[in-house]
Structure formats: structure tokens, C-alpha cells
Design a protein around this motif. Sequence first.
Motif, PDB file in Angstrom:
ATOM      1  N   VAL A   1      -5.293  -2.825 -21.730  1.00 34.02           N
ATOM      2  CA  VAL A   1      -4.438  -3.624 -21.510  1.00 34.02           C
ATOM      3  C   VAL A   1      -3.116  -2.846 -21.356  1.00 34.02           C
ATOM      4  O   VAL A   1      -2.775  -2.305 -22.421  1.00 34.02           O
ATOM      5  CB  VAL A   1      -4.352  -4.861 -22.479  1.00 34.02           C
ATOM      6  CG1 VAL A   1      -3.095  -5.691 -22.101  1.00 34.02           C
ATOM      7  CG2 VAL A   1      -5.521  -5.703 -22.366  1.00 34.02           C
ATOM      8  N   VAL A   2      -2.542  -2.992 -20.269  1.00 33.87           N
ATOM      9  CA  VAL A   2      -1.059  -2.298 -20.122  1.00 33.87           C
ATOM     10  C   VAL A   2      -0.136  -3.301 -20.094  1.00 33.87           C
ATOM     11  O   VAL A   2      -0.205  -4.167 -18.982  1.00 33.87           O
ATOM     12  CB  VAL A   2      -1.199  -1.428 -18.850  1.00 33.87           C
ATOM     13  CG1 VAL A   2       0.252  -0.720 -18.365  1.00 33.87           C
ATOM     14  CG2 VAL A   2      -2.086  -0.591 -18.597  1.00 33.87           C
ATOM     15  N   ALA A   3       0.508  -3.337 -20.781  1.00 29.94           N
ATOM     16  CA  ALA A   3       1.748  -4.284 -21.132  1.00 29.94           C
ATOM     17  C   ALA A   3       2.951  -3.902 -21.581  1.00 29.94           C
ATOM     18  O   ALA A   3       3.115  -3.028 -22.603  1.00 29.94           O
ATOM     19  CB  ALA A   3       1.347  -5.390 -22.123  1.00 29.94           C
ATOM     20  N   ALA A   4       3.957  -4.133 -20.876  1.00 31.70           N
ATOM     21  CA  ALA A   4       5.469  -3.684 -20.752  1.00 31.70           C
ATOM     22  C   ALA A   4       5.823  -3.730 -22.354  1.00 31.70           C
ATOM     23  O   ALA A   4       5.473  -4.986 -23.070  1.00 31.70           O
ATOM     24  CB  ALA A   4       6.334  -4.243 -19.994  1.00 31.70           C
ATOM     25  N   THR A   5       6.712  -2.979 -23.041  1.00 37.04           N
ATOM     26  CA  THR A   5       7.098  -2.857 -24.388  1.00 37.04           C
ATOM     27  C   THR A   5       7.930  -4.418 -24.489  1.00 37.04           C
ATOM     28  O   THR A   5       8.635  -4.594 -23.459  1.00 37.04           O
ATOM     29  CB  THR A   5       7.996  -1.983 -24.854  1.00 37.04           C
ATOM     30  OG1 THR A   5       7.460  -0.564 -24.651  1.00 37.04           O
ATOM     31  CG2 THR A   5       8.803  -2.067 -26.229  1.00 37.04           C
TER      32      THR A   5
ATOM     33  N   ALA B   1       2.010   0.419 -23.190  1.00 38.51           N
ATOM     34  CA  ALA B   1       2.952   0.002 -22.203  1.00 38.51           C
ATOM     35  C   ALA B   1       2.781   1.048 -21.022  1.00 38.51           C
ATOM     36  O   ALA B   1       3.317   0.871 -20.045  1.00 38.51           O
ATOM     37  CB  ALA B   1       4.214  -0.013 -22.801  1.00 38.51           C
ATOM     38  N   THR B   2       2.556   2.261 -21.390  1.00 34.61           N
ATOM     39  CA  THR B   2       2.465   3.509 -20.525  1.00 34.61           C
ATOM     40  C   THR B   2       1.304   4.270 -20.698  1.00 34.61           C
ATOM     41  O   THR B   2       1.222   5.214 -21.346  1.00 34.61           O
ATOM     42  CB  THR B   2       3.916   4.119 -20.932  1.00 34.61           C
ATOM     43  OG1 THR B   2       3.618   4.601 -22.335  1.00 34.61           O
ATOM     44  CG2 THR B   2       5.069   3.585 -20.423  1.00 34.61           C
ATOM     45  N   PRO B   3       0.145   3.870 -19.696  1.00 29.85           N
ATOM     46  CA  PRO B   3      -0.834   4.953 -19.569  1.00 29.85           C
ATOM     47  C   PRO B   3      -0.645   6.100 -19.020  1.00 29.85           C
ATOM     48  O   PRO B   3      -1.592   6.886 -19.388  1.00 29.85           O
ATOM     49  CB  PRO B   3      -1.809   4.146 -18.856  1.00 29.85           C
ATOM     50  CG  PRO B   3      -1.031   3.031 -17.861  1.00 29.85           C
ATOM     51  CD  PRO B   3       0.249   2.954 -18.749  1.00 29.85           C
ATOM     52  N   GLU B   4       0.316   6.448 -18.390  1.00 25.30           N
ATOM     53  CA  GLU B   4       0.431   7.668 -17.568  1.00 25.30           C
ATOM     54  C   GLU B   4       1.006   8.858 -18.723  1.00 25.30           C
ATOM     55  O   GLU B   4       2.106   8.432 -19.322  1.00 25.30           O
ATOM     56  CB  GLU B   4       1.802   7.557 -16.613  1.00 25.30           C
ATOM     57  CG  GLU B   4       1.004   6.664 -15.400  1.00 25.30           C
ATOM     58  CD  GLU B   4       1.371   5.138 -15.712  1.00 25.30           C
ATOM     59  OE1 GLU B   4       0.909   4.344 -14.802  1.00 25.30           O
ATOM     60  OE2 GLU B   4       1.962   4.844 -16.603  1.00 25.30           O
ATOM     61  N   ARG B   5       0.606   9.904 -18.607  1.00 23.92           N
ATOM     62  CA  ARG B   5       0.947  10.720 -19.880  1.00 23.92           C
ATOM     63  C   ARG B   5       1.641  12.135 -19.171  1.00 23.92           C
ATOM     64  O   ARG B   5       1.160  12.380 -17.954  1.00 23.92           O
ATOM     65  CB  ARG B   5      -0.183  11.435 -20.498  1.00 23.92           C
ATOM     66  CG  ARG B   5      -0.634  10.242 -21.635  1.00 23.92           C
ATOM     67  CD  ARG B   5      -2.015  10.954 -22.339  1.00 23.92           C
ATOM     68  NE  ARG B   5      -1.626  12.232 -23.058  1.00 23.92           N
ATOM     69  CZ  ARG B   5      -1.343  12.291 -24.237  1.00 23.92           C
ATOM     70  NH1 ARG B   5      -1.329  11.215 -24.961  1.00 23.92           N
ATOM     71  NH2 ARG B   5      -1.073  13.800 -24.625  1.00 23.92           N
ATOM     72  N   ALA B   6       2.567  12.633 -19.589  1.00 26.31           N
ATOM     73  CA  ALA B   6       3.401  13.674 -18.995  1.00 26.31           C
ATOM     74  C   ALA B   6       2.470  14.866 -18.728  1.00 26.31           C
ATOM     75  O   ALA B   6       2.768  15.918 -17.914  1.00 26.31           O
ATOM     76  CB  ALA B   6       4.448  14.152 -19.992  1.00 26.31           C
ATOM     77  N   ASP B   7       1.513  15.028 -19.726  1.00 21.89           N
ATOM     78  CA  ASP B   7       0.355  16.294 -19.517  1.00 21.89           C
ATOM     79  C   ASP B   7      -0.536  16.129 -18.486  1.00 21.89           C
ATOM     80  O   ASP B   7      -1.328  17.007 -18.268  1.00 21.89           O
ATOM     81  CB  ASP B   7      -0.062  16.488 -21.007  1.00 21.89           C
ATOM     82  CG  ASP B   7      -0.705  15.551 -21.503  1.00 21.89           C
ATOM     83  OD1 ASP B   7      -1.063  14.519 -20.799  1.00 21.89           O
ATOM     84  OD2 ASP B   7      -1.193  15.702 -22.982  1.00 21.89           O
TER      85      ASP B   7
END
Length: 606
Positions: free
Chosen positions: A261-265, A385-391
Motif C-alpha cells: 500500500v502506497v499512501a502519502a504521509t 509513502a514513497t516506494p521509489e528509492r534514490a539508489d
Amino acid sequence: MASKTIEQRQESHLKIDQSAHRLIQVQNTNFAKHSRPETPLSVGSLLTATSGDPSLVSQLKQEILHADRIDILVSFIKWSGIRIIQDELEEFTQHGKLRVITTSYLGATDLKAILYILNLPNTEVKVSFDTKRTRLHAKAYIFHRESGFGSSYIGSSNISNPAMTDGLEWNVKICQYDTLHLWEKINATFETYQLAKEFEQICFDDLPRLDQALNQERASDISPQDSHIAFFDITPYPYQQEILDKLLAERELHNRKKNLVVAATGTGKTVISAFDFKRFIVDKKQTRLLFVVHREEILIQSRAVFRNILRDQNFGELWVGNHTPQHFKQLFISVQTFQSRKLWEKVDPDFYDYIIIDEFHHAAALSYHKLNDYFTPQILLGLTATPERADGQDILKYFDGHISAEIRLPDAVNRKLLSPFQYFCITDQVDYSNVVWKRGGYDRKQLEKLLVTGDDIRAKLIIEKATKILLDINQTRGICFCVSQEHARYMAKQFGQYNISALALTAKTPNTIRKSAISQLKNCEINFLCVVDLFNEGIDIPEIDTIMFLRPTESLTIFLQQLGRGLRLYERKDFLTVLDFIGQAHQKFNFEIKFRALLGGIVRKE
């Protein structure tokens, strides 16, 4: 033949050309550089703040720039509304006359807004101080044009950020050309108010009187609150129920038992998981739960949410810090404790029926590998909230490349689930272009050398811009994100030199001091907390009304988490103010991804 051709030509000159073009603009050469409003200049229209309508503020900005004179009649004026049209007002008042009528009713007007308007040239302000007999509720924005194409907006919007941007407000545009009788009545009524004794013209000398009147109104609006406690069943919000329904469909229709589940903070990820678990345990005699997070503060809050929703104040054990479990059956554990105490050696792989991993974007780290590889629950629920990772590591691989349900930041703001925000990108003089770039970001030590200096020029810029943009910097509750402990201490000291209360907090700050600082911030005894490696996630302080990014933030995940600290709804907060100080960036620094994530916010360059 030749004479016939001449006759035909003569006849053609007498015919009316059937082709036509609609008049959409009467061009004033003084404003040739500005585009016209989206609504017509000759036909009335209705703005209802729906997705198909332009926002009121977008139309007011253009109307201001195309007017010869402007009259404004509103119940109150907030600084949050003035500052999003201040550029247009400043340009207009260089040549045109502005008249404003307002009141001190309910103490809603911001004194700083009136001070700003009085500083404009060619401007006149009248105020009603009699709130008992004269209660002005009308809202009108009147734009006069010598061309005869004047326009006015009559409706429900006062000058405030919510009312002019995304509030559920209705406003009718009335055009001089289309409905002259209404146009004349609007202007005649405004002139009547101009002449009425109830509305007094004010100048700078009257500001103390206005301040006193506003304070008296605010004080009279305070009523004692009921002291009893109400007990009631907790039910999910409609948007949370949508996510719960999607989870049910994923499991029953698609047989997907691993769900992300991706849900904004601020939208209640933990609440959603608690309701999902409550549904899962129906008709089951005993269900074992494992809830994993990476900070003690988040763990305690999460267990409290489960206890309230399950209506069981004995539910769940903590295993973190000084807390030790007895039976492990409903366990709330930190990932650090999981690793150090080797939970996998104490229970079988299928011991837990339902596992929740909060802030699942951390799951790519080594400390989570054993957790993901060892256990075989009936249900695995990941929250982030954020599945995208910088790495670039992909956490979707744990969920067969699939997100079960999501509500992202723009959607959450548009649904009024999070606070609206105004985003100011402020140019500073720091050059980051030559800072060493490694592992997807700037070298922290080099950043610290750039930002902690002896000349204090950048610190002065930060304080100058904050003072200008914020309503009252001494009534602010803000978080400043810094690059290092030294930078946090340095900025807290700089604020103090300008009599602005600030405190530096780091991961090494004792927990008792940290809790005390948060309490002081809530009570406005401290205006800013300068932090590093803190408050990125899991801390709820709804009172925060200002976020300042005092360092470049390379990771979109961290940026959105830090922004989320100020997006919680709070009854005394109309919006969040975000100040992002941006210098000359490294060529690998990606601005685009940050601003795409902010769709729905107002972006303005300073």
C-alpha cells in the motif's frame, strides 16, 4: 467580358463577408506582455472550484494586470491570500488606483496584510470597526477598464489562500458589456459603502487601533470546551475504505497475499493496516501478528492505533529498548531489535499469520533481508509513502512487481486529506556544482563546509526571506532540515541572534530533551527546530506550519517524507509554507523529479 468582370468585382464589394471571428480580447498596449483571463471578457461565467474550472486566483491575477482601476470588498484579508497576488498588485499600483474595504469582524484579518496594502502606492483602505451592527459578508472584486469591458467577481471568497485556490467556493463573474444593469448596481453599492460612516479610511497611524480591535474580536470568539470524554467506535474514512476494498479484491479475486500500500504521509497508513487486520481476524480464534518498524517512537504510536481500533487496550507487546515481550503472539518490534535479538531463532517461519512492515522502502537494506527471506505469513502487508528509492533498488520485487492500492501526495491534497501548501523556491548564492557526488548524493562534509561559514550571508538571507514570506516569524512553528549536527547548531544560533527562538536537535539529542522541544514548539515557545537525521518519518506534529529545506535534498523519498512533517491537518492551520533554498546545483542533481512529485502545490520563484 472585361466589363462583366468589372461588374462582378463591384458587386463583390457590396456583399457582407460571411466569415467571422469572435472578439476575445480588447488589447491594452500597456499590458501587451500579459495573457488574458481564461474566462470571457464579454460574457458572465460561474467558478465553482471544480476540476473543470480555472482557480479564482489564476483569474484574479490576470484581471489585476489588465485593469485600469480596482475595487475590492471582502470580510477579511489574510496574508496567505495577499502573498500569492502580491506581484500583480505591486505591478498594478504603479499606474492604477486600488480601493479596499474590509472589516475587523471575528479578528480574521491579518495585520501584516493590511500593513502590506497600505505600503502600496495609489491605494486606499477602509475598515469597519463596528462588528456588532455592521457585519459585512459580501465578497466582490471589481475591475474597471476604460475600454468598457469591466468585470467583477461576486461570491464567497475572501482574500485567503484556501478561498482563492482550492476551497469549495462559488464566484460569479459579471461583465460590464454583458449585464450593464448588474455592473452599475455593483459599483453603486460599492460607492455607497465608500461614503458610509461605518467604513473608516485608515493609515499607518491607525494600525495599533486595528490591532487592538482584531485581538478583541479573537478573544470574544473563545468559548469553553466540553471537558467530558466521548467513547465511540472508530470507522475508516471513505478513502481508507477504498484501499481496504482494493486489498480484499487483491486477495479474493487475484489471490495476491503479498500487498503493498502506497499512501502519502498523513493519510493513515497504520490506521489502514489496523482495519485490514481487524477484518482478517474475524471468525479466527487466534491470529499472530508481527509489526516491524525502525524507530521506537513509531512503534509505540502504531500499537496505540491498533489498540484503539481493536478496542483492546491490552493488545500487543513491544520489543524495543527496555520493553521485552512475554509471548511474542502480537509483537511490535523495531528492525534493530529484530536483528540484534535474532527473532528468527525463537519462532518458526510460519509462526506469524499476518506481518506488517512499515516504511517498506527501507526493506532493500541488509537489515531487512532476513525478515523478508525467513518468514512465510498468510498475509504480508507493506506500507510506504514513497516506494521509489534514490539508489534505484526495486522494492516491488517483494510484491510480484505490483502495488495493491495507492493514494499519492497530489491526490491526498486535492481530496483535502492533507494540508494545502505554498512552495517557495528561493535562490541563494551557494555553488554546489563542484561538491563531490558519490552514492547518489553530495558529500556531507563538503556540504557542511559550504553551509557553515563565518560571513553569515546565507543565514541572513534565510531569515530575511522567512520574515518577508511568513505572517509572523515569532508565531511560527517550523522545522528546518539541515545537513549535519554542526549545521543545525549553527542555524539555531543564527536564528537566536535575530531574536527568533530556535533549538538544534540531532539523533544524539537525549529523548527527554527531544520530547520537551516538541512540546515547546507546539506551544510556540520555540519557533524553529533545526534538525538532522530526525523527523523524516513517523513523527506527528500537526501544528507545524513551516518547513525549511536549508540543504539540497537529493532523495525524493526523504524530500517527501520531510515535506510530510508539515502536511498534517490542524484546525488552526490554513496551509503549510515551504521554503526551499536552492543554489547552483551539481549536474547530477535532479530538480524535475522533485517538482513533478509536487503536482497540486503552488510553486513560486523568489
